[in-house]
Design a protein around this motif. Sequence first.
Motif, mmCIF file in Angstrom:
data_model
loop_
_atom_site.group_PDB
_atom_site.id
_atom_site.type_symbol
_atom_site.label_atom_id
_atom_site.label_comp_id
_atom_site.label_asym_id
_atom_site.label_seq_id
_atom_site.Cartn_x
_atom_site.Cartn_y
_atom_site.Cartn_z
ATOM 1 N N ASP A 31 0.826 -1.198 0.000
ATOM 2 C CA ASP A 31 0.000 0.000 0.000
ATOM 3 C C ASP A 31 0.865 1.255 0.000
ATOM 4 O O ASP A 31 1.847 1.337 0.736
ATOM 5 N N ASP A 35 -0.502 8.035 -2.103
ATOM 6 C CA ASP A 35 -0.968 8.115 -3.492
ATOM 7 C C ASP A 35 -2.123 7.160 -3.775
ATOM 8 O O ASP A 35 -2.503 6.969 -4.935
ATOM 9 N N ASP A 36 -2.645 6.512 -2.729
ATOM 10 C CA ASP A 36 -3.747 5.565 -2.871
ATOM 11 C C ASP A 36 -3.453 4.497 -3.924
ATOM 12 O O ASP A 36 -4.229 4.268 -4.859
ATOM 13 N N LYS A 37 -2.306 3.810 -3.763
ATOM 14 C CA LYS A 37 -1.933 2.718 -4.668
ATOM 15 C C LYS A 37 -1.814 1.430 -3.859
ATOM 16 O O LYS A 37 -1.262 1.424 -2.759
ATOM 17 N N HIS A 38 -2.302 0.322 -4.439
ATOM 18 C CA HIS A 38 -2.361 -0.942 -3.721
ATOM 19 C C HIS A 38 -2.020 -2.077 -4.693
ATOM 20 O O HIS A 38 -2.840 -2.433 -5.553
ATOM 21 N N VAL A 57 -0.532 -0.441 -10.861
ATOM 22 C CA VAL A 57 -1.830 -0.434 -10.188
ATOM 23 C C VAL A 57 -2.962 -0.503 -11.211
ATOM 24 O O VAL A 57 -2.807 -0.106 -12.363
ATOM 25 N N SER A 92 -6.219 1.340 -7.560
ATOM 26 C CA SER A 92 -5.861 2.696 -7.146
ATOM 27 C C SER A 92 -6.915 3.657 -7.654
ATOM 28 O O SER A 92 -7.614 3.374 -8.640
#
Length: 539
Positions: A143, A147-150, A218, A225
Amino acid sequence: MKLSTTALLAGAASASVLPQQVLQMSEQLMEGWSKPLHELEESFGSLSSDVKDLWNEMSMMFPESFDKANLLSMPKPHKRRPNSEWDHILKGEDIQKVWVENANGEKEREIDGHLEPYSMRTKAVDPSTLNIDSVKQYSGYLDNDEDDKHLFYWFFESRNDPKNDPVILWLNGGPGCSSLTGLFMELGPSWINKDIKADYNPFSWNANASVIFLDQPVNVGYSYSSKSVSNTVAAGKDVYALLTLFFKQFPEYATQDFHIAGESYGGHYIPVFTSEILAHKKRNINLKSIMIGNGLTDGLVQYEYYKPMACGEGGWPAVLDEGSCQSMDNAYPRCASLIQGCYDSESVWQCVPASIYCNNAMIGPYQRTGQNVYDVRAQCEDPSSLCYSEIGWIGDYLNQRDVMEAVGAEVDTYEGCNNDINRNFLFQGDWMKPFHRVVPGILEQIPVLIYAGDADYICNWLGNKAWAEALEWPGHKEFASLPLEDLTLSASSKKIGEVKSHGNFTFMTLHAGGHMIPHDQPEASLDMLNRWLSGEWYA
């Protein structure tokens, strides 16, 4: 009606503001997705007339390709699981707090990198639940909440000696295709059959190595994301963070040799990701080599070899007629000139037209025949699943609720390939970037294997051999002058391909293998892997 690029970009930017009834999105989220399109439109106005003319010419010649710029790639629906469902949660900021004393008595961080935004969630996967091998397995997400990436990963321990066997990171290409395709169609411990069941793979690459399969960038596979990654360099930062946190969480694998392997657009990913890792002198990643299979690495050289491969000069019967072959010959000089312009400037405004012209001129004639671009010997059996029914079976399997629950997947649905990601990379100019230029620096430090199935068209062996021989590095002349020698199975005298090697650089073909060699020639691919890991060609 054919529109100029100016109109297309204006339409793309305005199309990013979706009707409210279609999808409710926050203003901040929408801005994050529409901003690149607006920036593209604004910068177009400041370009030279020559560059504007080139874009307008390409948009008129290939309107279908430029129409894709009107599409807005949307974030994947998902639901984050509570922390209580994970066995381990490791924060990058905790790693960054560890300081050590160097040889000069100075304090420094134990591990390099900007890791503060990252964390890693991990769960143990019960092999008996999914009936995929019997080895220890972990899955989870890297995570980046900033940057809200997973990014989703799935790890399988070696069947042999996990305490001593090497670790491999596997990457499929696309760009925008899930590495779980490699897991369940090529080199993982199980294949998915037409009944959507898992069959044991005796030739899995985890026979003598532990393997990490990573869905990246992502919004590929189980990854997600609210934002988009559209270039290889940005993706490399995430991969370095994943590996650093993984080996911190599982130090029992950190001392073993580590290798990166992949195929197709992995020819872009792997050199850049490797350079990112090697740039960090204080790291916990014991990187020993890289392997690129049927990759796209040096387009300027490789695109010249589409015509020979399609026209019977690659060892297999011709797919195209003489007229089509001549048309490709006629088109290549313009293609080469456009790619050279991309190489010289590395500008999106030069690289996008190069990609669109060359793909239409050098790949389009072959595609229109209905032949499989990944295997010159076969027709495309399922155009909706990249010509392979198995990809559809894998999608059905990975969309089952019990499978998603077992591995902790957080997206609503799994897609084998995300065409929006593919388009994003192309329209950011990434496709034709000269990433081969970082390979000489890699060769100075670790061995590199370029391997190719000789029946692939899309990233064919002729082009891979040519760029490997053209690469400028200290051993260039010696390597290029070497002839290919027969390669036989280690357990028999059966010829499986050809190989040549000098210093840290090795090129290899595997006979009767298409784009996905472990799928077509599983025994030969495992034999190649085991011998590469043992150092046969570079020790």
